[in-house]
Design a protein around this motif. Structure first.
Motif, short mmCIF file in Angstrom:
data_model
loop_
_atom_site.label_atom_id
_atom_site.label_comp_id
_atom_site.label_asym_id
_atom_site.label_seq_id
_atom_site.Cartn_x
_atom_site.Cartn_y
_atom_site.Cartn_z
N GLU A 77 0.78 -1.05 0.02
CA GLU A 77 -0.15 -0.15 -0.27
C GLU A 77 0.84 1.02 -0.18
O GLU A 77 0.33 1.75 -0.84
CB GLU A 77 -1.17 0.18 1.66
CG GLU A 77 -2.07 -1.26 0.87
CD GLU A 77 -2.73 -0.99 2.39
OE1 GLU A 77 -2.62 -0.38 3.63
OE2 GLU A 77 -3.77 -1.64 2.39
N ARG A 78 2.04 0.88 0.99
CA ARG A 78 3.04 2.08 0.28
C ARG A 78 3.42 2.62 -0.34
O ARG A 78 3.82 3.44 -0.76
CB ARG A 78 4.03 2.29 2.44
CG ARG A 78 3.53 2.36 3.26
CD ARG A 78 4.41 2.49 4.52
NE ARG A 78 5.16 0.91 4.31
CZ ARG A 78 5.58 0.56 5.17
NH1 ARG A 78 3.83 0.58 5.79
NH2 ARG A 78 5.98 -0.46 5.43
N GLU A 79 3.67 1.49 -1.14
CA GLU A 79 4.84 1.40 -1.91
C GLU A 79 3.94 2.35 -3.41
O GLU A 79 4.05 2.25 -4.34
CB GLU A 79 5.02 -0.10 -2.89
CG GLU A 79 6.00 -0.10 -2.16
CD GLU A 79 6.39 -1.80 -2.45
OE1 GLU A 79 5.81 -2.48 -2.95
OE2 GLU A 79 7.48 -2.47 -2.43
N VAL A 80 2.20 1.80 -3.75
CA VAL A 80 1.22 2.09 -4.21
C VAL A 80 0.59 3.71 -3.80
O VAL A 80 1.51 4.26 -5.25
CB VAL A 80 0.10 1.75 -4.00
CG1 VAL A 80 -1.11 2.25 -4.94
CG2 VAL A 80 -0.43 0.16 -4.59
N VAL A 81 1.16 3.94 -2.93
CA VAL A 81 0.98 5.37 -2.06
C VAL A 81 1.82 5.84 -3.71
O VAL A 81 1.82 7.78 -3.80
CB VAL A 81 1.01 6.10 -1.14
CG1 VAL A 81 0.75 7.41 -0.91
CG2 VAL A 81 -0.24 5.21 -0.54
#
Length: 251
Positions: A77-81
């Motif tokens: 999720e952090r990577e997607v953000v």
């Protein structure tokens, strides 16, 4: 009477033995049944304990997997953000780049038009070479696949060449119009101040008159001076200080 009593006693003893044997058999059966029940119960307990241990192990594994997946999902999720933010920044830069490209192209077109005008108004030397350079540059400007940076580089190169003409002295062989007639001459360029010409046989010499914007012939008295200047520019004669008839620099 006594015999009857003995018979009765024997019957009683026999009955007692039979009852004792029956009771012993029942007791053995009861004990064996109890043992069998306890054995089955222990086996069931062991099986349940084994199954319970397996279930607990599977539970711990599943719990660990859930925790790992939760951490993995959090990382993703952090990577997607981060990717979304990078994509947004890239789109912003691409938009700015397109705006800059358009602005740069407009600026380059303006500078190119000024350069063409400057060459058109300049002294008529190396016309073919200079016009060919500008035509090639114009073709580059018309090609959409050529980047703005490359167009700017080519334009700066052309401007640098034009600027160098103002600092140098050069001799070239060119065709000029003298009184409407074409003749081949040696043209001496003194920076951007003046142009002088001389026929190969040295019979005639002249200059380019800025006032009339035509090639004109000079009096014979300037022939030797212009010939010496052409020889110095051609590296035939050592450089010396001479006086050239520059005339009016501006019309």
């Amino acid at each position: 009477m006594n015999r009857l009593a003995g018979v009765v006693l024997l019957l009683v003893v026999a009955a007692s033995q039979v009852q004792a044997q029956s009771t012993s058999a029942d007791l053995r059966d009861t004990v064996q049944g109890t043992v069998d029940i306890q054995k089955r119960t222990q086996e069931e307990r062991n099986a349940w304990a084994t199954e319970q241990a397996e279930l607990e192990a599977r539970y711990r594994t599943a719990k660990a997997n859930v925790r790992y997946l939760a951490e993995h999902i959090s990382v993703r999720e952090r990577e997607v953000v981060g990717l979304e933010e990078s994509t947004a920044e890239l789109e912003r830069r691409m938009h700015e780049s397109r705006l800059l490209q358009t602005s740069l192209q407009d600026t380059l077109n303006v500078i190119m038009a000024r350069l063409e005008g400057s060459v058109a108004r300049d002294l008529p030397f190396l016309r073919d070479e200079r016009e060919h350079r500008l035509a090639s540059l114009g073709e580059e400007f018309a090609r959409p696949e050529v980047t703005g940076a490359e167009k700017l580089r080519r334009l700066l190169e052309a401007m640098q060449v034009e600027m160098e003409y103002g600092k140098t002295v050069d001799v070239s062989q060119e065709e000029i119009l003298l009184d409407g007639e074409p003749i081949f001459v040696d043209v001496l360029r003194v920076g951007r101040l003046a142009l002088f010409w001389r026929t190969p046989d040295g019979a005639k010499t002249g200059t380019f008159d800025r006032a009339t914007w035509t090639w004109v012939e000079l009096p014979d008295k300037y022939g030797r001076t212009i010939a010496r200047a052409i020889e110095m520019a051609s590296r035939i004669r050592p450089v010396q200080l001479i006086a050239l008839p520059l005339g009016r620099i501006r019309p």
